[in-house]
Design an enzyme around this catalytic site. Structure first.
Site, PDB file in Angstrom:
ATOM      1  N   HIS A   2      18.432  23.020   9.176  1.00  0.00           N
ATOM      2  CA  HIS A   2      18.619  22.024  10.241  1.00  0.00           C
ATOM      3  C   HIS A   2      20.060  21.584  10.394  1.00  0.00           C
ATOM      4  CE1 HIS A   2      14.077  20.984   9.784  1.00  0.00           C
ATOM      5  NE2 HIS A   2      14.274  22.045  10.531  1.00  0.00           N
ATOM      6  N   GLY A  48       9.897  17.923  -2.225  1.00  0.00           N
ATOM      7  CA  GLY A  48      10.163  16.737  -1.415  1.00  0.00           C
ATOM      8  C   GLY A  48      10.070  16.947   0.081  1.00  0.00           C
ATOM      9  N   ASN A 104       6.267  16.834  -5.311  1.00  0.00           N
ATOM     10  CA  ASN A 104       6.267  15.829  -4.248  1.00  0.00           C
ATOM     11  C   ASN A 104       5.664  14.539  -4.805  1.00  0.00           C
ATOM     12  OD1 ASN A 104       7.121  16.210  -1.376  1.00  0.00           O
ATOM     13  ND2 ASN A 104       5.240  15.078  -1.005  1.00  0.00           N
TER      14      ASN A 104
HETATM   15  P1  OAD Z   1       9.495  13.771   5.280  1.00  0.00           P
HETATM   16  O1  OAD Z   1       9.960  12.358   5.288  1.00  0.00           O
HETATM   17  O2  OAD Z   1       8.579  14.255   6.357  1.00  0.00           O
HETATM   18  O3  OAD Z   1       8.769  14.078   3.891  1.00  0.00           O
HETATM   19  C1  OAD Z   1       9.418  13.721   2.695  1.00  0.00           C
HETATM   20  C2  OAD Z   1       8.457  14.020   1.579  1.00  0.00           C
HETATM   21  O4  OAD Z   1       9.126  13.745   0.339  1.00  0.00           O
HETATM   22  C3  OAD Z   1       7.212  13.131   1.609  1.00  0.00           C
HETATM   23  O5  OAD Z   1       6.059  13.951   1.498  1.00  0.00           O
HETATM   24  C4  OAD Z   1       7.358  12.213   0.388  1.00  0.00           C
HETATM   25  O6  OAD Z   1       6.114  11.997  -0.255  1.00  0.00           O
HETATM   26  C5  OAD Z   1       8.264  13.042  -0.509  1.00  0.00           C
HETATM   27  N1  OAD Z   1       9.109  12.248  -1.408  1.00  0.00           N
HETATM   28  C6  OAD Z   1       9.660  11.036  -1.171  1.00  0.00           C
HETATM   29  N2  OAD Z   1      10.388  10.642  -2.236  1.00  0.00           N
HETATM   30  C7  OAD Z   1      10.302  11.651  -3.159  1.00  0.00           C
HETATM   31  C8  OAD Z   1      10.828  11.845  -4.458  1.00  0.00           C
HETATM   32  N3  OAD Z   1      11.600  10.918  -5.044  1.00  0.00           N
HETATM   33  N4  OAD Z   1      10.523  12.991  -5.121  1.00  0.00           N
HETATM   34  C9  OAD Z   1       9.729  13.926  -4.545  1.00  0.00           C
HETATM   35  N5  OAD Z   1       9.188  13.805  -3.306  1.00  0.00           N
HETATM   36  C10 OAD Z   1       9.477  12.673  -2.631  1.00  0.00           C
HETATM   37  O7  OAD Z   1      10.814  14.689   5.259  1.00  0.00           O
HETATM   38  P2  OAD Z   1      10.894  16.256   5.491  1.00  0.00           P
HETATM   39  O8  OAD Z   1       9.664  16.943   5.038  1.00  0.00           O
HETATM   40  O9  OAD Z   1      12.178  16.709   4.911  1.00  0.00           O
HETATM   41  O10 OAD Z   1      13.932  17.548  10.911  1.00  0.00           O
HETATM   42  O11 OAD Z   1      10.984  16.353   7.106  1.00  0.00           O
HETATM   43  C11 OAD Z   1      11.196  17.644   7.673  1.00  0.00           C
HETATM   44  C12 OAD Z   1      12.050  17.486   8.899  1.00  0.00           C
HETATM   45  O12 OAD Z   1      11.489  16.468   9.780  1.00  0.00           O
HETATM   46  C13 OAD Z   1      13.449  16.995   8.629  1.00  0.00           C
HETATM   47  O13 OAD Z   1      14.305  18.042   8.267  1.00  0.00           O
HETATM   48  C14 OAD Z   1      13.833  16.446   9.984  1.00  0.00           C
HETATM   49  C15 OAD Z   1      12.572  15.646  10.264  1.00  0.00           C
HETATM   50  O14 OAD Z   1      12.407  15.407  11.616  1.00  0.00           O
HETATM   51  C16 OAD Z   1      14.954  17.522  11.821  1.00  0.00           C
HETATM   52  O15 OAD Z   1      15.760  16.622  11.827  1.00  0.00           O
HETATM   53  C17 OAD Z   1      14.973  18.690  12.758  1.00  0.00           C
END
Ligand code: OAD
Length: 236
Positions: free
Chosen positions: A114, A183, A209
């Site tokens: 991204h 994560g 996660n």
């Molecule tokens: P999300 O916010 O959707 O998911 C983050 C995940 O990390 C969640 O499932 C949490 O449970 C987990 N989490 C939080 N704290 C954590 C920790 N300390 N250790 C392990 N896990 C943890 O974020 P992404 O999956 O990265 O796209 O979102 C994907 C995309 O959606 C991003 O790249 C962005 C967003 O829109 C664009 O900007 C194009």
């Protein structure tokens, strides 16, 4: 369970890590959909701030919002999960994150699905791109080459991923025998599709996660907990 994961990782011949915002959460970088911490998209409308339409409607607002996020990233420091991943030169890191914490931790082999907030590019696609100082982010300004606006070098909603980046990520996930998924809610495509692709190509999937995600049903092993504790343990 994490001992089994460690054994699988130690025996891996082609190890890929696929990360999302949860990797950087403990460094203080907000996640997007995190139910427990009220991620960015719970407080802001991504279509207004992280989309071509939002930028066209109010480029000043979008650049100011990203300046706030950039300063927060500049304040953040790599956590033990970033450092553990960066210490392994046999791991290809495919990340959805736009922070620079894996680079600052020393990671070399990185596929940024991204993009990155550590650079701006011309919105018109003339090809102009320049690195920026996250601690002192630029305000709205024009492209020195063509005069259009410069915008953060990230993929916005409704935009396609750069073809070369996607091909590199797809190829890596087809060839890996272990995919470490860290994560991510695995909710955003096409990025999340890489998980199914790796699975279909015969890879073992290890998910780290804090809560179940859309990757849970495909996981061979799911470790629920903080990345900063579990990633070093599994890579040890
Ligand atoms: P999300 O916010 O959707 O998911 C983050 C995940 O990390 C969640 O499932 C949490 O449970 C987990 N989490 C939080 N704290 C954590 C920790 N300390 N250790 C392990 N896990 C943890 O974020 P992404 O999956 O990265 O796209 O979102 C994907 C995309 O959606 C991003 O790249 C962005 C967003 O829109 C664009 O900007 C194009």
């Amino acid at each position: 369970m994490s001992k089994t994961a460690s054994r699988i990782v130690s025996e891996a011949r082609n190890l890929v890590a696929f990360s999302g915002a949860g990797l950087s959460a403990e460094s203080g970088v907000p996640t997007f959909r995190d139910a427990t911490t009220g991620g960015l998209w719970k407080r802001h409308d991504p279509t207004k701030l992280a989309s071509p339409q939002g930028f066209a409607r109010d480029p000043q607002l979008v650049v100011e919002w990203y300046a706030h996020r950039r300063r927060a990233i500049a304040q953040a420091v790599p956590n033990p999960a970033h450092r553990a991943l960066a210490a392994r030169d046999d791991i290809l890191n495919i990340t959805q994150n736009v922070d620079d914490l894996l680079e600052r931790a020393g990671a070399q082999a990185l596929v940024r699905l991204h993009g990155t907030l550590a650079a701006d590019r011309c919105d018109s696609g003339c090809g102009y791109r320049e690195s920026i100082d996250l601690a002192d982010p630029p305000s709205l300004r024009s492209c020195p080459r063509c005069g259009d606006h410069l915008r953060p070098d990230v993929v916005w909603f409704g935009e396609t991923l750069p073809a070369n980046v996607w091909e590199a990520a797809e190829s890596a996930c087809r060839r890996c025998d272990v995919l470490l998924i860290i994560g991510t809610s695995a909710a955003v495509h096409p990025a999340a599709g890489l998980i199914g692709l790796a699975k279909a190509s015969g890879a073992q999937l290890i998910v780290i996660n804090t809560q179940p995600s859309e990757a849970s049903e495909l996981a061979d092993i799911e470790l629920l907990g903080n990345a900063s504790a579990l990633v070093p343990e599994v890579l040890d």
